[in-house]
Design a protein around this motif. Sequence first.
Motif, PDB file in Angstrom:
ATOM      1  N   ALA A   8      56.878 -21.315  52.667  1.00 37.35           N
ATOM      2  CA  ALA A   8      57.187 -20.305  53.675  1.00 37.35           C
ATOM      3  C   ALA A   8      56.212 -19.133  53.561  1.00 37.35           C
ATOM      4  CB  ALA A   8      58.631 -19.819  53.515  1.00 37.35           C
ATOM      5  N   ASP A   9      56.210 -18.298  54.578  1.00 34.54           N
ATOM      6  CA  ASP A   9      55.287 -17.162  54.646  1.00 34.54           C
ATOM      7  C   ASP A   9      55.762 -16.076  53.678  1.00 34.54           C
ATOM      8  OD1 ASP A   9      53.400 -15.328  55.353  1.00 34.54           O
ATOM      9  OD2 ASP A   9      54.121 -15.006  57.397  1.00 34.54           O
ATOM     10  N   ARG A  10      55.321 -16.220  52.421  1.00 32.76           N
ATOM     11  CA  ARG A  10      55.716 -15.284  51.362  1.00 32.76           C
ATOM     12  C   ARG A  10      54.495 -14.566  50.811  1.00 32.76           C
ATOM     13  NH1 ARG A  10      58.470 -20.127  50.017  1.00 32.76           N
ATOM     14  NH2 ARG A  10      60.737 -19.963  50.277  1.00 32.76           N
ATOM     15  N   LYS A  11      54.744 -13.524  50.026  1.00 31.55           N
ATOM     16  CA  LYS A  11      53.649 -12.836  49.355  1.00 31.55           C
ATOM     17  C   LYS A  11      53.025 -13.765  48.321  1.00 31.55           C
ATOM     18  CE  LYS A  11      55.613  -8.210  49.907  1.00 31.55           C
ATOM     19  NZ  LYS A  11      56.127  -6.995  49.215  1.00 31.55           N
ATOM     20  N   PRO A  12      51.706 -13.609  48.079  1.00 30.45           N
ATOM     21  CA  PRO A  12      51.015 -14.512  47.149  1.00 30.45           C
ATOM     22  C   PRO A  12      51.627 -14.551  45.755  1.00 30.45           C
ATOM     23  CG  PRO A  12      49.427 -13.228  48.408  1.00 30.45           C
ATOM     24  CD  PRO A  12      50.780 -12.651  48.721  1.00 30.45           C
ATOM     25  N   ASP A  13      52.238 -13.439  45.310  1.00 28.09           N
ATOM     26  CA  ASP A  13      52.784 -13.410  43.950  1.00 28.09           C
ATOM     27  C   ASP A  13      54.268 -13.729  43.900  1.00 28.09           C
ATOM     28  OD1 ASP A  13      53.616 -11.116  45.234  1.00 28.09           O
ATOM     29  OD2 ASP A  13      53.258  -9.782  43.531  1.00 28.09           O
ATOM     30  N   ALA A  14      54.862 -14.147  45.006  1.00 29.55           N
ATOM     31  CA  ALA A  14      56.272 -14.506  45.018  1.00 29.55           C
ATOM     32  C   ALA A  14      56.515 -15.697  44.092  1.00 29.55           C
ATOM     33  CB  ALA A  14      56.729 -14.840  46.431  1.00 29.55           C
ATOM     34  N   PRO A  15      57.547 -15.653  43.244  1.00 24.88           N
ATOM     35  CA  PRO A  15      57.786 -16.758  42.306  1.00 24.88           C
ATOM     36  C   PRO A  15      57.904 -18.128  42.983  1.00 24.88           C
ATOM     37  CG  PRO A  15      59.111 -14.864  41.691  1.00 24.88           C
ATOM     38  CD  PRO A  15      58.483 -14.529  43.014  1.00 24.88           C
ATOM     39  N   MET A  16      58.552 -18.177  44.155  1.00 24.48           N
ATOM     40  CA  MET A  16      58.693 -19.459  44.839  1.00 24.48           C
ATOM     41  C   MET A  16      57.331 -19.989  45.293  1.00 24.48           C
ATOM     42  SD  MET A  16      61.067 -21.685  45.708  1.00 24.48           S
ATOM     43  CE  MET A  16      62.642 -20.878  46.041  1.00 24.48           C
ATOM     44  N   ARG A  17      56.501 -19.111  45.813  1.00 27.04           N
ATOM     45  CA  ARG A  17      55.167 -19.545  46.237  1.00 27.04           C
ATOM     46  C   ARG A  17      54.355 -20.035  45.041  1.00 27.04           C
ATOM     47  NH1 ARG A  17      51.906 -18.464  50.887  1.00 27.04           N
ATOM     48  NH2 ARG A  17      49.711 -18.899  50.455  1.00 27.04           N
ATOM     49  N   ARG A  18      54.465 -19.340  43.918  1.00 35.47           N
ATOM     50  CA  ARG A  18      53.732 -19.771  42.721  1.00 35.47           C
ATOM     51  C   ARG A  18      54.216 -21.143  42.248  1.00 35.47           C
ATOM     52  NH1 ARG A  18      54.409 -14.325  40.742  1.00 35.47           N
ATOM     53  NH2 ARG A  18      55.872 -15.130  39.184  1.00 35.47           N
ATOM     54  N   ALA A  19      55.530 -21.373  42.330  1.00 36.82           N
ATOM     55  CA  ALA A  19      56.064 -22.683  41.948  1.00 36.82           C
ATOM     56  C   ALA A  19      55.525 -23.768  42.869  1.00 36.82           C
ATOM     57  CB  ALA A  19      57.594 -22.665  41.985  1.00 36.82           C
ATOM     58  N   HIS A  20      55.461 -23.467  44.161  1.00 35.12           N
ATOM     59  CA  HIS A  20      54.920 -24.439  45.118  1.00 35.12           C
ATOM     60  C   HIS A  20      53.433 -24.690  44.873  1.00 35.12           C
ATOM     61  CE1 HIS A  20      58.360 -23.517  48.178  1.00 35.12           C
ATOM     62  NE2 HIS A  20      58.746 -24.294  47.185  1.00 35.12           N
ATOM     63  N   GLN A  21      52.722 -23.648  44.504  1.00 39.51           N
ATOM     64  CA  GLN A  21      51.289 -23.798  44.233  1.00 39.51           C
ATOM     65  C   GLN A  21      51.056 -24.708  43.028  1.00 39.51           C
ATOM     66  OE1 GLN A  21      49.255 -20.015  43.735  1.00 39.51           O
ATOM     67  NE2 GLN A  21      47.460 -20.832  44.769  1.00 39.51           N
TER      68      GLN A  21
END
Length: 249
Positions: A192-205
Motif C-alpha cells: 500500500a501507499d505507505r511511507k518508505p520507513d513504515a514497518p509494513m513496507r519494510r517487511a514487504h520489501q
Amino acid sequence: MPHIPGVLLLPGGAAPVDGFFPGLAEGLIADPGCRVLRHDRPPTLDGVTGHLHATIAEAGLGPVVVIGQSLGGAVAALLARDHPRDVAGLVLIDPSPVNDVALARRITQTMRTVSALHGLPVLGRVVQPLVGAAGANKHLRRATRPDVRAAWQRMKELDIPQLAQAVRGFDELAAGFRETDLPRLPAVVVTADRKPDAPMRRAHQRLAAALGGSLVSWPGADHNAQLTHPDEVLAACRDVVRRASGERR
C-alpha cells in the motif's frame, strides 16, 4: 510455444473468493489465456498449505502462479516455502507480514480484542458496522466500476468471528518463518501507499527481496489494492504469469 501456468486466487481474511478480485480472473483468462482456480481457503490456518497442495494436485494445474491478498498473500508465501514445486510465481497484494513477528503479534492481538468486543451484548452491535465500514465508505463513493463497488460493499459485511478464527495462530506461524527458506521465482509484492520507513513496507520489501522479486506501489493504493488499483494489479499479474511461462519453455 511456452506453457501458460494456471493461476490460483487466494482472497484476504476469511472472505470468499467470489467477487473479491474484480475483473482479475476474466482479464487473465482473456490474456494471456490462463486457467484460473478460484479457491475459498479453509476457515483456519491449520494445515492450510497441505490443503492447497492437495487442491492444486486434484485440479491438475500445478505449478501455478498464486495471487493472494492480505492473509491470502501470507498463505501464498507459506505455500511457496512448503511446496515450492506447486508454485510457478507469486503476486502478493499487501500480504499479512508473516516475515515480521512483531507485526504478526500485533495483528493477532488486535483481532482478539476486536472479537472480544464483538461478543459483548450491546457494544458488539456497534463494533461490526464500524470495523466493516472502515475505509470502505469513501471508496464506495469514488468507485465507478460496478464490480468494484460491489466488492467494497461486501467489505462492509465483515464477519468478525470468522476473521478472528482465520488469523488465529498467525503469530506462531510468523515465529517459525524464515525468509531464507523461500524459493526465488517470478514474484511481485504489492504494498500500500505507505511511507518508505513504515514497518509494513519494510517487511514487504524484505519479502520481495527474498523471493528475488520486485516491490511495487501506486499513489493512493490501500490494503485492498485489488480494488483501489484493479488495472495495475491485473498488469502485475500478467507480467508474473508471462515471466513464469518464459522460465518453463
